[in-house]
Enzyme design. Structure first.
Site, short mmCIF file in Angstrom:
data_model
loop_
_atom_site.label_atom_id
_atom_site.label_comp_id
_atom_site.label_asym_id
_atom_site.label_seq_id
_atom_site.Cartn_x
_atom_site.Cartn_y
_atom_site.Cartn_z
CG ASP A 1 -8.44 8.04 0.99
OD1 ASP A 1 -9.45 7.58 1.55
OD2 ASP A 1 -7.72 7.36 0.24
CD GLU B 1 -9.02 1.12 3.34
OE1 GLU B 1 -8.54 0.08 2.84
OE2 GLU B 1 -10.24 1.32 3.46
#
Length: 200
Positions: free
Chosen positions: A7, A9
């Site tokens: 991922d 953020e």
């Protein structure tokens, strides 16, 4: 062949909407996928706030231009790319991500797109794929790649569970509690240790 999917953020860079919330003083924009599992509900909520406050894409991009990767993230990503292939799977938007990707030395990124009107207001968004992170991992596996996945939010759980190996990274307490079967690490050093074990 191995592949690591991360991922963006909360893992490699700060949460963009939280940074924008701080810059604008609009507390409601602090809500992220760490808090809301329904992505469409979250995005519609954000779009309404932007419209209500007459905030447009350049306002968000100005904040993003001043953001930096999380401490240690660039070094971690570089070290990881020396060991194996890295792909970033994110629910952010290409209009947001470019300056941050440059600061991470341009790893491969799969993300979504915003719908932008002529006056630069944000009118909607287009998903790369429904359940995009999970489907990307599934597609990689169909090509005989062995996939490790890590993330911090509700929208990362499906890709982690679809992968051949994976873990949570700096996930909120509630997600850790709900997913007690998943390992959760909170430093890049520990994340690399888990990945190294997977790569052996």
């Amino acid at each position: 062949m191995n592949l690591v999917c991360l991922d963006l953020e909360g893992v490699l860079v700060p949460e963009i909407w939280i940074a924008f919330s701080q810059a604008t003083g609009i507390g409601e924009l602090r809500r992220t996928t760490r808090d809301e599992p329904d992505y469409d509900k979250l995005m519609q909520f954000r779009l309404e706030i932007l419209k209500k406050n007459n905030l447009k894409l350049p306002d968000i991009q100005k904040v993003i231009s001043g953001m930096q990767p999380l401490s240690g993230a660039l070094e971690f990503a570089n070290s990881l790319r020396e060991k194996t292939q890295l792909v970033i799977l994110s629910d952010t938007f290409e209009q947001f991500a470019k300056p941050l990707m440059q600061k991470l030395l341009l790893p491969t990124l799969f993300c979504n797109s915003l719908k932008i009107a002529e006056d630069q207001s944000v009118t909607g968004y287009t998903l790369r794929h429904q359940n995009g992170k999970k489907e990307a991992v599934r597609a990689f596996k169909s090509m005989n790649l062995r996939v490790f996945a890590a993330g911090d939010s509700f929208n990362d759980l499906a890709m982690i569970r679809e992968a051949d190996g994976g873990c949570l990274f700096r996930a909120p307490e509630q997600i850790q509690k709900d997913c007690a079967d998943l390992i959760c690490v909170d430093t890049f050093e520990k994340l690399m240790e888990v990945i190294d074990k997977f790569l052996k």
